[in-house]
Each structure stands twice: as C-alpha cells, then as structure tokens.
Design an enzyme around this catalytic site. Structure first.
Site, PDB file in Angstrom:
ATOM      1  N   PHE A 197      38.981  19.733  63.251  1.00 57.85           N
ATOM      2  CA  PHE A 197      39.984  18.675  63.074  1.00 57.85           C
ATOM      3  C   PHE A 197      40.542  18.209  64.425  1.00 57.85           C
ATOM      4  O   PHE A 197      40.375  17.052  64.822  1.00 57.85           O
ATOM      5  CB  PHE A 197      41.068  19.208  62.122  1.00 57.85           C
ATOM      6  CG  PHE A 197      42.412  18.580  62.236  1.00 57.85           C
ATOM      7  CD1 PHE A 197      42.560  17.189  62.221  1.00 57.85           C
ATOM      8  CD2 PHE A 197      43.565  19.369  62.335  1.00 57.85           C
ATOM      9  CE1 PHE A 197      43.814  16.608  62.323  1.00 57.85           C
ATOM     10  CE2 PHE A 197      44.814  18.791  62.431  1.00 57.85           C
ATOM     11  CZ  PHE A 197      44.941  17.410  62.437  1.00 57.85           C
ATOM     12  N   LEU A 225      39.174  25.367  71.878  1.00 59.76           N
ATOM     13  CA  LEU A 225      39.864  25.230  70.582  1.00 59.76           C
ATOM     14  C   LEU A 225      39.214  26.037  69.471  1.00 59.76           C
ATOM     15  O   LEU A 225      39.798  26.178  68.393  1.00 59.76           O
ATOM     16  CB  LEU A 225      39.914  23.750  70.142  1.00 59.76           C
ATOM     17  CG  LEU A 225      40.826  22.857  70.978  1.00 59.76           C
ATOM     18  CD1 LEU A 225      40.021  22.104  72.029  1.00 59.76           C
ATOM     19  CD2 LEU A 225      41.588  21.874  70.117  1.00 59.76           C
ATOM     20  N   ALA A 278      38.364  28.735  66.987  1.00 62.27           N
ATOM     21  CA  ALA A 278      39.181  29.872  66.575  1.00 62.27           C
ATOM     22  C   ALA A 278      38.994  30.164  65.100  1.00 62.27           C
ATOM     23  O   ALA A 278      38.587  29.295  64.318  1.00 62.27           O
ATOM     24  CB  ALA A 278      40.665  29.579  66.836  1.00 62.27           C
ATOM     25  N   TYR A 336      46.786  36.710  63.229  1.00 58.91           N
ATOM     26  CA  TYR A 336      46.385  35.443  63.871  1.00 58.91           C
ATOM     27  C   TYR A 336      47.261  35.141  65.092  1.00 58.91           C
ATOM     28  O   TYR A 336      46.761  34.817  66.165  1.00 58.91           O
ATOM     29  CB  TYR A 336      46.456  34.303  62.839  1.00 58.91           C
ATOM     30  CG  TYR A 336      46.381  32.922  63.433  1.00 58.91           C
ATOM     31  CD1 TYR A 336      45.174  32.408  63.915  1.00 58.91           C
ATOM     32  CD2 TYR A 336      47.522  32.105  63.514  1.00 58.91           C
ATOM     33  CE1 TYR A 336      45.111  31.123  64.464  1.00 58.91           C
ATOM     34  CE2 TYR A 336      47.462  30.829  64.060  1.00 58.91           C
ATOM     35  CZ  TYR A 336      46.266  30.342  64.538  1.00 58.91           C
ATOM     36  OH  TYR A 336      46.204  29.081  65.080  1.00 58.91           O
ATOM     37  N   VAL A 352      50.370  19.117  55.069  1.00 59.90           N
ATOM     38  CA  VAL A 352      50.492  17.653  55.086  1.00 59.90           C
ATOM     39  C   VAL A 352      49.246  17.030  54.454  1.00 59.90           C
ATOM     40  O   VAL A 352      49.331  16.177  53.568  1.00 59.90           O
ATOM     41  CB  VAL A 352      50.688  17.131  56.530  1.00 59.90           C
ATOM     42  CG1 VAL A 352      50.578  15.608  56.568  1.00 59.90           C
ATOM     43  CG2 VAL A 352      52.028  17.571  57.083  1.00 59.90           C
ATOM     44  N   ILE A 373      54.208  24.436  46.157  1.00 62.62           N
ATOM     45  CA  ILE A 373      54.998  24.910  47.295  1.00 62.62           C
ATOM     46  C   ILE A 373      55.153  26.416  47.185  1.00 62.62           C
ATOM     47  O   ILE A 373      55.576  26.929  46.143  1.00 62.62           O
ATOM     48  CB  ILE A 373      56.389  24.222  47.315  1.00 62.62           C
ATOM     49  CG1 ILE A 373      56.214  22.717  47.560  1.00 62.62           C
ATOM     50  CG2 ILE A 373      57.286  24.852  48.366  1.00 62.62           C
ATOM     51  CD1 ILE A 373      57.523  21.932  47.556  1.00 62.62           C
TER      52      ILE A 373
HETATM   53  P1  NAD Z   1      39.485  23.716  62.658  1.00 63.33           P
HETATM   54  O1  NAD Z   1      39.101  24.853  61.752  1.00 63.33           O
HETATM   55  O2  NAD Z   1      39.246  22.339  62.158  1.00 63.33           O
HETATM   56  O3  NAD Z   1      38.784  23.874  64.073  1.00 63.33           O
HETATM   57  C1  NAD Z   1      38.299  25.108  64.574  1.00 63.33           C
HETATM   58  C2  NAD Z   1      36.874  24.870  65.026  1.00 63.33           C
HETATM   59  O4  NAD Z   1      36.377  26.069  65.607  1.00 63.33           O
HETATM   60  C3  NAD Z   1      35.939  24.510  63.864  1.00 63.33           C
HETATM   61  O5  NAD Z   1      35.148  23.394  64.205  1.00 63.33           O
HETATM   62  C4  NAD Z   1      35.101  25.768  63.679  1.00 63.33           C
HETATM   63  O6  NAD Z   1      33.813  25.492  63.155  1.00 63.33           O
HETATM   64  C5  NAD Z   1      35.070  26.321  65.095  1.00 63.33           C
HETATM   65  N1  NAD Z   1      34.841  27.755  65.137  1.00 63.33           N
HETATM   66  C6  NAD Z   1      35.455  28.717  64.388  1.00 63.33           C
HETATM   67  N2  NAD Z   1      34.991  29.919  64.714  1.00 63.33           N
HETATM   68  C7  NAD Z   1      34.046  29.725  65.681  1.00 63.33           C
HETATM   69  C8  NAD Z   1      33.195  30.588  66.400  1.00 63.33           C
HETATM   70  N3  NAD Z   1      33.220  31.911  66.194  1.00 63.33           N
HETATM   71  N4  NAD Z   1      32.346  30.055  67.315  1.00 63.33           N
HETATM   72  C9  NAD Z   1      32.308  28.714  67.519  1.00 63.33           C
HETATM   73  N5  NAD Z   1      33.097  27.841  66.857  1.00 63.33           N
HETATM   74  C10 NAD Z   1      33.945  28.352  65.950  1.00 63.33           C
HETATM   75  O7  NAD Z   1      41.019  23.928  63.007  1.00 63.33           O
HETATM   76  P2  NAD Z   1      42.002  23.084  63.922  1.00 63.33           P
HETATM   77  O8  NAD Z   1      43.251  22.947  63.144  1.00 63.33           O
HETATM   78  O9  NAD Z   1      41.342  21.889  64.472  1.00 63.33           O
HETATM   79  O10 NAD Z   1      42.299  24.143  65.087  1.00 63.33           O
HETATM   80  C11 NAD Z   1      41.883  23.964  66.429  1.00 63.33           C
HETATM   81  C12 NAD Z   1      42.658  24.901  67.314  1.00 63.33           C
HETATM   82  O11 NAD Z   1      44.051  24.597  67.243  1.00 63.33           O
HETATM   83  C13 NAD Z   1      42.521  26.382  66.937  1.00 63.33           C
HETATM   84  O12 NAD Z   1      42.437  27.129  68.137  1.00 63.33           O
HETATM   85  C14 NAD Z   1      43.822  26.679  66.224  1.00 63.33           C
HETATM   86  O13 NAD Z   1      44.154  28.032  66.322  1.00 63.33           O
HETATM   87  C15 NAD Z   1      44.777  25.796  66.984  1.00 63.33           C
HETATM   88  N6  NAD Z   1      45.992  25.459  66.264  1.00 63.33           N
HETATM   89  C16 NAD Z   1      45.944  24.620  65.189  1.00 63.33           C
HETATM   90  C17 NAD Z   1      47.120  24.302  64.550  1.00 63.33           C
HETATM   91  C18 NAD Z   1      47.147  23.351  63.376  1.00 63.33           C
HETATM   92  O14 NAD Z   1      48.232  23.058  62.868  1.00 63.33           O
HETATM   93  N7  NAD Z   1      46.020  22.829  62.911  1.00 63.33           N
HETATM   94  C19 NAD Z   1      48.347  24.851  64.969  1.00 63.33           C
HETATM   95  C20 NAD Z   1      48.356  25.722  66.055  1.00 63.33           C
HETATM   96  C21 NAD Z   1      47.173  25.992  66.708  1.00 63.33           C
END
Ligand code: NAD
Length: 312
Positions: free
Chosen positions: A11, A77, A79, A146, A190, A205
């Site tokens: 995302f 990113l 995770a 996490y 959201v 909720i």
């Molecule tokens: P997301 O799940 O859409 O993106 C994570 C991406 O990482 C995915 O494309 C997934 O395929 C890839 N991935 C997962 N494990 C992997 C691995 N072992 N090797 C290679 N790729 C891998 O989630 P997001 O919301 O876009 O999150 C992106 C980053 O932002 C993450 O680090 C997350 O912790 C951080 N984050 C997100 C939020 C939020 O509200 N969405 C809040 C705080 C932090």
C-alpha cells in the site's frame, strides 16, 4: 537517482514508488508479494520500475539485487504488519521485521548506499502513552511484538549510523490511510469502513469506539519519505497528522462524506476490544516539521473524499 524500495508492491510502498518514478528516479522494488500486489505496480513497471520478487529474510538474494542496482537511496518498508499474528508468533514477526531489516541495512552498507530511510510505527511503539501528542523521546512501551520488532530494527539503523557512519533515519508513522489500501482486507479501519460504506455493510468496532488514532494520508507519508531521503536527519521522526481522532468520529466523518455521494453507512456493531491495541494514540510531529520542513496537508475529510472518489 537509483533507489531500492523494499515492500514496494504494498500500500504505502507502491505510492512511494509512483512518486519516485514521477520525479525521474530509477526504482528497483524488492517484495515477496506476501501482502503486496502486482497491480499496485502496474503503472510503475510500465514506466521502467523493476520488481525483484524475493524475501528480505534471504540475505544472499538481497545482496545480488543490491550488487546489481547499487542504490544511492534505500527505502525499507517491507514488513510483517499484522499485529495479531505478531502476538500469535512473535518469532516469525521478528524474522521479517528484525532480521530482514538487518539484511537490508547490511546490503545498503556493503553496496555504498548514501541514505537509508527505515519505516517504523508510532502507534505500535509508544503503547498507552503518558503524553499525547507523543514526542519521539517518550518511553517506548509496545503492547504487541510488532511494535517491539520495529523498535529493535530502529536500534540497528541507529547502530549502523554510529558504527559505520551510514546515514539512516526511521520514520514512525501514525495510522496511514489512502488509495490502494485494501477495502476488503483485515487491516486499516479507514479502508475497511470505506468498503462498508460502498457495500452498505455494518462496520464492526472493536471496543467502545472511543479509542483514538492519528490518521495520516499516504501522500503526506510519501512526501515525508522524499524529504527524509534528501535530508541528513538521523534517529526517529514521528510522521502523523498530530491530532487524535476517535473511531466514532471517523464513523461520523465517513457518514458525512458518504451522504454527499448518496451513500449511507449502517450503524456500527460493537465487539470486545482486541488484545495488543492501544486506547489512545497521537504523534507529536514537531521534530519532522522543524528538521525536515515537512507538513502534513490532507485532512481526514479530504482523504476520505479521495478514497471514495477512487472507489465510485
Ligand atoms: P503492506 O502489507 O501493504 O506492505 C508491506 C509490503 O511488504 C507488502 O508489499 C509485502 O508483500 C511486503 N513484504 C512482507 N514481508 C516481506 C518479506 N519477508 N520480504 C519481502 N517483502 C515482504 O503494508 P503497508 O501498510 O504499506 O506498510 C508498509 C510499511 O509501513 C511497513 O513497514 C509497516 O510496518 C509500516 N507502517 C504502516 C502503517 C499503516 O498504517 N499502514 C503504520 C505504521 C507503520
């Protein structure tokens, strides 16, 4: 500039990839497509972005990509982002979020990256904070593995700055929302509630709805990444809107925006609160404002409007 974006099919990562491509950078994406989607990268790959489908736990494969790309800037990113699965299997969470991050960091160092922008979490790190909005110096007290794994990774990024002089920064996001978040997924209230509005399904909720979050729109998060890459700020930086909004307020706002499109959100159903979730969260973003010159631009109402416009 040559960039690597890990998690670039996800995302937030794919929105960042689009912004990098738009400004003329060459982008290599590393993603195992665990939760990421090829369709998120359709425009970027058509414009020249390269997808390397691999797991950040695989240090050998990771090294090979870094050796061929030799990126100036790395955005990490990728995770394991599922808070509940981190509670069920903390070791699996740490394999990706700690050891995977360390692999990326080591490859960035080995192949001469100038700057590494790490992705962390504000909401997952501070726990039920004593001070709201919460500044970066606040004690870290995660309520789930996490948050702990993200904090451990941050420590390695700071260590590599001290030990090796590698320029790193960790962006601690609030709750990010916006286009490409899965409206039928498990994460991102959201997006899920936008899906409920479109499908006229009852939003569920967990808890009484008075829990608060700091919702920040993805374009603002992308902009923070671009500015962080161009700066030499190091350590943690909160990236949020800087205000608390309760889940009940979110529902009200979504109802208001939906009504403008002739949609009505069914009354929510309340379920027991889930383990590992904080009751109040709001980030103090003064450091990012002062040191990056970054400013969040999109109010929640405007962000909801954009999501709905994309769905209708
Ligand atoms: P997301 O799940 O859409 O993106 C994570 C991406 O990482 C995915 O494309 C997934 O395929 C890839 N991935 C997962 N494990 C992997 C691995 N072992 N090797 C290679 N790729 C891998 O989630 P997001 O919301 O876009 O999150 C992106 C980053 O932002 C993450 O680090 C997350 O912790 C951080 N984050 C997100 C939020 C939020 O509200 N969405 C809040 C705080 C932090």
């Amino acid at each position: 500039m040559d960039c690597i974006v890990t998690g670039g099919a996800g995302f937030i990562g794919s929105n960042l990839v689009d912004a990098l491509i738009a400004r003329g950078d060459r982008v290599a994406v590393i993603d195992n497509l665990q939760t990421g989607k090829l369709e998120n990268l359709a425009a970027a790959t058509a414009a020249g972005a390269q997808l390397h489908r691999l797991d950040v736990r695989d240090a050998v494969a990771l090294d090979a990509v870094f050796a061929s790309v030799r990126p100036q800037v790395v955005f990490h990113l990728a995770a394991q982002i599922d808070v509940r699965s981190s509670v069920e299997d903390p070791a699996a969470d740490a394999q990706v979020n700690v050891l995977g991050a360390l692999n990326v960091l080591s490859a960035a160092l080995a192949y001469g990256a100038r700057r590494v922008v790490n992705t962390s979490t504000g909401g997952g790190l501070y726990g039920d904070a004593a001070l709201l909005p919460t500044p970066e110096e606040h004690p870290v007290r995660p309520l789930a593995p996490y948050g702990q794994s993200k904090y451990a990774a941050e420590g390695y990024f700071e260590l590599y700055t001290r030990l090796h002089g590698l320029s790193t920064v960790s962006l601690r996001y609030g709750n990010v929302y916006g286009p490409r978040q899965d409206v039928h997924g498990e994460a991102g209230v959201v997006a899920i509630f936008c899906g409920c509005l479109i499908d006229a399904v009852t939003p569920r909720i967990f808890g009484d709805g008075r829990q608060t979050r700091d919702w920040v729109e993805v374009a603002d998060v992308v902009q923070a990444n671009l500015q962080a890459a161009d700066s030499d700020v190091t350590g943690p930086l909160n990236i949020g809107w800087g205000e608390e909004t309760s889940v009940l307020e979110l529902v009200r706002e979504l109802g208001r925006v939906g009504a403008e499109h002739g949609l009505s959100l069914p009354a929510p159903e309340f379920l027991p609160a889930r383990a590992g979730e904080v009751s109040r969260s709001c980030l103090d973003v003064r450091r990012a404002r002062a040191e990056l010159g970054w400013e969040p631009r999109t109010r929640l109402g405007g962000g909801l409007e954009q999501i709905l416009a994309g769905l209708l």
